[in-house]
Structures are given as C-alpha cells and as structure tokens.
Design an enzyme around this catalytic site. Sequence first.
Site, short mmCIF file in Angstrom:
data_model
loop_
_atom_site.label_atom_id
_atom_site.label_comp_id
_atom_site.label_asym_id
_atom_site.label_seq_id
_atom_site.Cartn_x
_atom_site.Cartn_y
_atom_site.Cartn_z
N CYS A 1 5.16 -6.24 1.73
CA CYS A 1 5.56 -4.83 1.82
C CYS A 1 4.80 -4.12 2.95
O CYS A 1 5.04 -4.41 4.11
CB CYS A 1 5.36 -4.16 0.45
SG CYS A 1 6.26 -2.61 0.31
N TYR A 2 3.89 -3.22 2.62
CA TYR A 2 3.13 -2.55 3.69
C TYR A 2 2.46 -3.57 4.60
O TYR A 2 2.42 -3.40 5.82
CB TYR A 2 2.08 -1.64 3.04
CG TYR A 2 1.18 -0.93 4.05
CD1 TYR A 2 1.58 0.27 4.63
CD2 TYR A 2 -0.06 -1.45 4.39
CE1 TYR A 2 0.77 0.93 5.55
CE2 TYR A 2 -0.88 -0.80 5.31
CZ TYR A 2 -0.46 0.39 5.88
OH TYR A 2 -1.26 1.03 6.78
N LYS B 1 -9.81 -11.33 -17.15
CA LYS B 1 -9.90 -11.44 -18.62
C LYS B 1 -9.20 -12.69 -19.16
O LYS B 1 -9.73 -13.38 -20.03
CB LYS B 1 -9.26 -10.20 -19.24
CG LYS B 1 -9.50 -10.05 -20.70
CD LYS B 1 -10.82 -9.40 -20.95
CE LYS B 1 -11.09 -9.13 -22.41
NZ LYS B 1 -12.33 -8.36 -22.57
N SER C 1 -21.90 -8.53 -28.71
CA SER C 1 -21.13 -7.50 -29.42
C SER C 1 -20.10 -8.11 -30.35
O SER C 1 -19.59 -7.45 -31.25
CB SER C 1 -20.41 -6.60 -28.41
OG SER C 1 -19.32 -7.32 -27.84
N GLY C 2 -19.76 -9.39 -30.09
CA GLY C 2 -18.72 -10.02 -30.88
C GLY C 2 -17.37 -10.00 -30.18
O GLY C 2 -16.41 -10.59 -30.65
N GLY C 3 -17.29 -9.32 -29.06
CA GLY C 3 -16.06 -9.34 -28.26
C GLY C 3 -15.98 -10.66 -27.50
O GLY C 3 -16.93 -11.44 -27.48
N VAL C 4 -14.83 -10.89 -26.86
CA VAL C 4 -14.63 -12.19 -26.22
C VAL C 4 -15.56 -12.38 -25.02
O VAL C 4 -16.05 -13.48 -24.78
CB VAL C 4 -13.13 -12.41 -25.85
CG1 VAL C 4 -12.66 -11.41 -24.83
CG2 VAL C 4 -12.90 -13.82 -25.34
N ASP C 5 -15.88 -11.30 -24.30
CA ASP C 5 -16.72 -11.46 -23.10
C ASP C 5 -18.15 -11.87 -23.47
O ASP C 5 -18.68 -12.85 -22.95
CB ASP C 5 -16.77 -10.17 -22.28
CG ASP C 5 -15.39 -9.70 -21.87
OD1 ASP C 5 -14.45 -10.51 -21.94
OD2 ASP C 5 -15.25 -8.53 -21.49
N SER C 6 -18.78 -11.09 -24.35
CA SER C 6 -20.18 -11.42 -24.66
C SER C 6 -20.26 -12.72 -25.45
O SER C 6 -21.24 -13.46 -25.33
CB SER C 6 -20.87 -10.27 -25.39
OG SER C 6 -20.37 -10.10 -26.69
N SER C 7 -19.23 -13.04 -26.22
CA SER C 7 -19.26 -14.30 -26.97
C SER C 7 -19.12 -15.50 -26.04
O SER C 7 -19.82 -16.50 -26.18
CB SER C 7 -18.14 -14.33 -28.02
OG SER C 7 -18.28 -13.25 -28.91
N GLY D 1 0.84 -1.19 0.00
CA GLY D 1 0.00 0.00 0.00
C GLY D 1 0.87 1.23 0.00
O GLY D 1 2.06 1.17 0.34
N GLU E 1 4.78 -10.90 -6.43
CA GLU E 1 3.77 -11.01 -7.48
C GLU E 1 4.20 -10.41 -8.81
O GLU E 1 3.64 -10.71 -9.85
CB GLU E 1 2.45 -10.37 -7.01
CG GLU E 1 2.45 -8.84 -6.86
CD GLU E 1 2.99 -8.35 -5.51
OE1 GLU E 1 3.65 -9.14 -4.81
OE2 GLU E 1 2.78 -7.17 -5.18
N HIS F 1 8.12 -7.62 -3.59
CA HIS F 1 6.85 -7.95 -4.25
C HIS F 1 6.98 -9.25 -5.05
O HIS F 1 7.41 -9.21 -6.20
CB HIS F 1 6.41 -6.81 -5.17
CG HIS F 1 5.92 -5.62 -4.43
ND1 HIS F 1 4.62 -5.50 -3.98
CD2 HIS F 1 6.57 -4.51 -4.01
CE1 HIS F 1 4.49 -4.36 -3.33
NE2 HIS F 1 5.66 -3.74 -3.33
#
Length: 524
Positions: free
Chosen positions: A86-87, A380, A228-234, A59, A176, A174
């Site tokens: 860290c924090y 994603k 919409s044709g994007g990966v999410d809605s598809s 943080g 990560e 870190h």
Amino acid sequence: MPDEQRAPAIVILDFGSQYSELIARRVRETEVYSLVMSYSTTPEELRQIAPSGIILSGGPSSVYSERAPQCDPGLWELGIPVLGVCYGMQLMVQQLGGRVEPATGRAEYGKAPLHVDDPTDLLTNVEDGSTMWMSHGDAVESLPDGFTRLAHTENTPEAAVAHHGRRLYGVQFHPEVVHSQGGMALIRNFVYHICECQPDWTTDAFIEEALAQVRRQVGDKRVLLALSGGVDSSTLAFLLHRAIGDRLTCMFIDQGFMRKGEPEFLMELFDQRFHIHVEYINARERFISRLAGITDPEQKRKIIGTEFIRVFEQESKRLGPFDYLAQGTLYPDVIESAGTNVDPRTGERVAVKIKSHHNVGGLPKDLQFKLVEPLRRLFKDEVRKVGRSLGLPEEIVRRHPFPGPGLAIRILGEVTDEKLDTLRDADLIVREEIARAGLYHEIWQAFAVLLPVRSVGVMGDQRTYAWPIVLRCVSSEDGMTADWSRLPDDLLERLATRIVNEVAGVNRVVLDITSKPPGTIEWE
Ligand code: XMP
C-alpha cells in the site's frame, strides 16, 4: 538492534500502519523471524542487520504530502528484496521515478477481486479472482522504468507490480489481513522464494536460544519472578526454571482479590505438580485494610499498585538478595513503531505515547534490578506455543486474561471482605457454566461484577433487598476493542437462576450489552 541473539530474516519498516505488527506475525507464521523497525532505519543499519528481505508497511499518509514519512532512497541500492504494501508500494514507485496520484473517484476500500496478469513469482498460487483487501485513496498512475504489472483490479490498474531484476515488489492491497484470499501464499512466495529464507523460527528453536541466552546473562546469580498465574508469568517461570533451576525464586503475592480457589490452584500446580518452588505471600489483610472507605476507582487502583510495590520490596529483601528480576515483557510492548509516533491524520511525528494504564508503575529507585526478559521477542500466540511446549497445562495456556488488581476492580464502591466473598461465589458460577456450555475458548473474558446498590426482590415468601450481579462476557481479538457475547438463552437463564439461588446477598442478575468502545471491558 532490539535482539542481541538472532537477526531478523525479514525487517518490516513501519510507516504508521495499524497492520505493521500483523505483517510481522504473518511472516512469523511461515516460521521466518521478523521484526518491526522504524521507517527511519538507515540503509547502513539495515546493511549491518543484513536481513534477507524488507517489507514496507502501509501508512495513513499520502506520499505527496509534505510531511509524509519517507525512507532513505539508499534502501533501493542495498540489493535486498523489498515488498512495499500500500503506502510502501506508493513510496517505492514515487522514489524510483513513477507517479502516484489521488485516485479521484476510484479510491478503493474493502474487498476487490484481483485479476492476475503474471501468475509467476510473487503471485504463484494466488488464484485469479482472489478477493483482496483494499484501503487506499491514492493510486499508482505510472510505473518507474523496469517495472511491470503483476495484477490489477477493476479500479486499480497497478494492483501488484515488480522490478524482477532488482527484486522490488509492490502491492496496493493488504495481503496480511485475514480477508485477503491468497494473502498468505503471497507472503510465503516473498519470504521463501524471493528472499530465500529458511523456516527456522520454531518454538523449539526459540526455547533452545532463550535457555542459552538466559544462562549466559544470569551466570550463577539469582533471579526473582513475581508469578501472577497468567500465561506470561507462568511460561516465564517454566522457562527460567529449566534454564537455571533453583536459582529462580518465584513469589506469589496473594492480595486477596483472586478468584475462588486460584491461590490454592497455583500453589498446587507449580509447587507440587511441577516442583517449581513458589513463595506464597499472604498479604490479604494489608490490601483490604488499605482500601477501607475508598470508593474512587482510580484511587483504588493506585493504592493497590503502591501496596503491591511495598510488599514486593519487603519480600524481595527478605528472600534475597537477588541480582535479576524476571519480567514477562512481550514483543508488542517493545515495538518502537511509527504507529505510536505518527499522527494518523496529518502524518506528522508526535510524542510517543506511554502505556501506563495496566502496569504497576516503576519500582522504587533503591530497588533497581537488572532485568531478564526472555519473552520480549514473542507475540502472545507465540508465548502460548512456548508455554505448551514447556509442559504448561492447557488450563493456564488458554486461560482468559485477568486484571492485576483482580476482583477489587469488579466491585464498585468500597471493597469489603463480605463483597469479595459474594463476588467470588458468583464468579465461580459464571466460570463453571461458561465452561460447561463449551464456550470458554470462544469468549475473551466472562466474569461477574458486583454493584453496591440494593433492589427489591422476593424469594419464597420473603421480601429481599439485596445486590445485583452484572454478567460481563465479551469477544475480542486483543482487548482493545470488544463486542458483548451473544450467549444462548438457556445458559443465561441457568446463570441467573444459580447466582440468585446460590449466592447469598444477591437477588438480581443483569446483562451488560455494551461494546468497547464506548464501554470498557472492566467496570472500573
Ligand atoms: P478495559 O477494561 O480497559 O480492559 O477495557 C482491557 C483489558 O485489560 C484488562 N485490564 C487490566 N489488566 N491490570 C491488568 O493487568 C489492570 O489494571 C487492568 N485493567 C483492565 C482487562 O481485563 C481487559 O482484558
């Protein structure tokens, strides 16, 4: 808890670090389910969730500043293993009776070799001398009772510490971030060996759970999805179709601002190849006529957004009634993170920012659906895996982002049919050449922008007076920042030659070499 189905095995308490989400993703890469929660989550809430482990994020604050976000000290008594980063480590040390001080003259930012003092436990398989990513202005000066040092760096004596008996761990670096060698080994040690988590967060497990959850939620009711044709809605369409079959209605609103061939491609793909019925709504006339004479970019976006809702409203009534609306909300949209409500400079809590820029605003009051959002637990990259596993073709799974208002925001000034045709032709050439050069997957977005100014050129013996096309190609991790792509000269040359030769109305091609910030990716 944000998820009624599966409790997180690892909870990340967020103290405002830009890396909190990344920690969650790294844990999920070990196939262990993790969620980011606010640092103010109480020990009682944690007891109910019963995670196998807790990670305290970094943080921007200093633990000794008055406004520093604190966790409830009851956390240390839960008997659940904790890793402070860290924090988070400094907080652990301070609350348990150790001392944290400004690391005057010894602050560490950037890479530092880690000297491992205790190669067991948390640091198993982390090689002595591994480079770790440091970013801290404070440091641990003395350890609380029962803690021992696991590792140090040249400037930081207590770079990794532990209370083995209580299973409390802290690291000043870190693990990560990608620059930390052995960071993943450390995270695996924590989740598998210290917290004893099982790797059960897999794509197949997610799909099974999501199918069951959707069926339970929806019952025998009908669901509407705007594709919409994007990966999410598809991906959502594939998942819902598998869950409830024909009780899903997909609707594709063609506002006339899609890329060349896109409406046909989508209809062919869903309807014919995968037998997922899509209602095709041709709304081209409506949208273009609303934009007549409009040149202001904000006004354009607003008009497109409003018109979208109108068409959506009308068509959903015609095709309905529907009880549910499916939305491709993803996990980053729902994280209630401290990062959005702690001022990074003062550590003070501030009002939560609302992301409105890219969304089409809310639906009207009289058109309230109940929501089905089966992807809300996913990042994603996890959506891509789910889509792939459900049989979604690669050309959708790995496609570049495309803005909701489409080509309308890539034509500066008034949008007309003529300019749309011109831009669509130029855009197709950009897509073809980038793909042919084998660069599609290395680039975040590559597209053409049409400028409504004319300049002089010469073709054959003719003087021309026509529009320029701007090439915009960027690399990016998430669209928040971006760098312009260094494309090979011969590719640029081919692009310029083809666009000027093949696209009527264009006599010049220019290259946008602005990064984001200060530029944006889109031009409007
Ligand atoms: P900017 O232009 O803000 O874009 O740097 C960042 C990312 O967001 C996309 N973008 C949009 N996506 N509706 C969308 O769905 C929009 O209105 C919109 N505007 C920008 C852009 O393509 C880039 O990936």
